[in-house]
Design a protein around this motif. Structure first.
Motif, PDB file in Angstrom:
ATOM      1  N   ASN A  13      99.914  53.663  53.715  1.00  0.00           N
ATOM      2  CA  ASN A  13      99.405  52.467  54.409  1.00  0.00           C
ATOM      3  C   ASN A  13      97.882  52.405  54.374  1.00  0.00           C
ATOM      4  O   ASN A  13      97.230  52.157  55.382  1.00  0.00           O
ATOM      5  CB  ASN A  13      99.913  52.430  55.848  1.00  0.00           C
ATOM      6  N   GLU A  15      95.718  50.236  53.057  1.00  0.00           N
ATOM      7  CA  GLU A  15      95.081  48.949  53.362  1.00  0.00           C
ATOM      8  C   GLU A  15      95.110  48.648  54.858  1.00  0.00           C
ATOM      9  O   GLU A  15      94.154  48.088  55.411  1.00  0.00           O
ATOM     10  CB  GLU A  15      95.766  47.836  52.574  1.00  0.00           C
ATOM     11  N   LYS A  16      96.201  49.013  55.524  1.00  0.00           N
ATOM     12  CA  LYS A  16      96.269  48.793  56.980  1.00  0.00           C
ATOM     13  C   LYS A  16      95.234  49.637  57.710  1.00  0.00           C
ATOM     14  O   LYS A  16      94.587  49.168  58.656  1.00  0.00           O
ATOM     15  CB  LYS A  16      97.669  49.135  57.483  1.00  0.00           C
ATOM     16  N   ARG A  18      92.453  50.733  56.425  1.00  0.00           N
ATOM     17  CA  ARG A  18      91.127  50.202  56.093  1.00  0.00           C
ATOM     18  C   ARG A  18      90.806  48.961  56.917  1.00  0.00           C
ATOM     19  O   ARG A  18      89.661  48.738  57.323  1.00  0.00           O
ATOM     20  CB  ARG A  18      91.081  49.887  54.594  1.00  0.00           C
ATOM     21  N   SER A  19      91.825  48.136  57.178  1.00  0.00           N
ATOM     22  CA  SER A  19      91.592  46.889  57.923  1.00  0.00           C
ATOM     23  C   SER A  19      91.603  47.085  59.433  1.00  0.00           C
ATOM     24  O   SER A  19      90.777  46.497  60.155  1.00  0.00           O
ATOM     25  CB  SER A  19      92.668  45.855  57.548  1.00  0.00           C
ATOM     26  N   ASN A  20      92.535  47.913  59.933  1.00  0.00           N
ATOM     27  CA  ASN A  20      92.744  48.001  61.381  1.00  0.00           C
ATOM     28  C   ASN A  20      92.440  49.370  61.976  1.00  0.00           C
ATOM     29  O   ASN A  20      92.609  49.561  63.186  1.00  0.00           O
ATOM     30  CB  ASN A  20      94.203  47.638  61.712  1.00  0.00           C
ATOM     31  N   LYS A  23      87.149  53.733  63.505  1.00  0.00           N
ATOM     32  CA  LYS A  23      86.113  54.532  62.850  1.00  0.00           C
ATOM     33  C   LYS A  23      85.795  55.783  63.664  1.00  0.00           C
ATOM     34  O   LYS A  23      85.728  55.733  64.897  1.00  0.00           O
ATOM     35  CB  LYS A  23      84.831  53.729  62.658  1.00  0.00           C
ATOM     36  N   LYS A  82      88.435  56.488  58.828  1.00  0.00           N
ATOM     37  CA  LYS A  82      89.163  55.569  59.691  1.00  0.00           C
ATOM     38  C   LYS A  82      90.557  56.145  59.891  1.00  0.00           C
ATOM     39  O   LYS A  82      91.153  56.688  58.949  1.00  0.00           O
ATOM     40  CB  LYS A  82      89.262  54.181  59.060  1.00  0.00           C
ATOM     41  N   THR A  91      86.153  56.745  54.456  1.00  0.00           N
ATOM     42  CA  THR A  91      85.718  55.373  54.154  1.00  0.00           C
ATOM     43  C   THR A  91      84.810  55.289  52.924  1.00  0.00           C
ATOM     44  O   THR A  91      84.613  54.202  52.384  1.00  0.00           O
ATOM     45  CB  THR A  91      84.984  54.769  55.357  1.00  0.00           C
ATOM     46  N   GLU A  94      87.509  56.164  47.295  1.00  0.00           N
ATOM     47  CA  GLU A  94      88.741  55.485  46.913  1.00  0.00           C
ATOM     48  C   GLU A  94      89.820  56.540  46.662  1.00  0.00           C
ATOM     49  O   GLU A  94      89.542  57.634  46.173  1.00  0.00           O
ATOM     50  CB  GLU A  94      88.533  54.649  45.642  1.00  0.00           C
TER      51      GLU A  94
END
Length: 217
Positions: A13, A15-16, A18-20, A23, A82, A91, A94
């Motif tokens: 997960n 992308e989740k 990274r978005s939500n 930090k 994150k 963060t 990649e």
């Protein structure tokens, strides 16, 4: 494939997170190279780090391929991350994952070649089986005999090609029973099987006939 999967941690997960994700900072506790994968002389790295999650220390691993960044890292460095529901990602990196697509291409190519060869083999065997079942026993005159040596040391695959003539037709048949031609030479006759229409033929398989009790009728 299992060894690669075990050596490369993968975050599903991403992308989740990274978005939500929340930090925070983590302490780098280990940097390990994946030695069985090399890209332009460099290896992917697995970063191991610890961070606080609900008042407890949690350890996570993340696979990366960024030699210009990982070469300057050292154990004890602080890296930003994150985290979300216990999963985390650095963060500044990649995620590296082993690409499996080429394995499917290789497997598909090998399968295609195998199917083509199986079809060709089946076509040849089908003709011979039909000759064995319904062919008429006739006599052909040997035109030439050539030997195929097979593999150099084991002699596996050694066979002979016998060209023979029957009627006005010159045909070739391959066999590995060298006893068929031990006392034969060019111009001698040899027993063959000929299809009902007379267009297809092969050497008469003496050993197979005796082993299976064929009746010559």
């Amino acid at each position: 494939m299992n060894s690669l999967g075990n050596s490369l941690p993968y975050v599903e997960n991403l992308e989740k997170i990274r978005s939500n994700g929340t930090k925070t900072n983590a302490i780098l506790t280990n940097i390990k190279a994946i030695n069985n994968i090399t890209i332009n002389g460099n290896n992917p790295q697995v970063l191991t780090y610890e961070f606080d999650f609900d008042g407890q220390k949690r350890e996570s691993k993340f696979s990366v391929f960024a030699p210009e960044k990982t070469d300057v890292l050292k154990i004890g460095d602080i890296i930003p991350i994150k985290h979300l529901k216990g999963d985390s990602i650095p963060t500044e990196f990649e995620q590296y994952s082993f690409k499996m697509d080429f394995m499917y291409y290789v497997a598909g190519f090998v399968l295609l070649i195998g199917l083509i060869k199986c079809y060709l083999l089946y076509s040849r065997i089908k003709k011979e089986i039909t000759l064995y079942r319904t062919g008429r026993i006739k006599v052909g005159k040997i035109v030439s005999i050539s030997h195929n040596k097979g593999f150099a040391f084991s002699k596996f695959g050694s066979s002979m090609d016998v060209h023979y003539e029957y009627g006005n037709i010159v045909a070739k048949s391959r066999a590995n029973n060298f006893a068929l031609t031990n006392d034969k030479s060019i111009g001698d006759t040899i027993k063959i099987l000929v299809s009902q229409d007379g267009n297809i033929s092969c050497l008469y398989p003496e050993l197979i006939a005796k082993a299976n009790g064929w009746k010559e009728n």
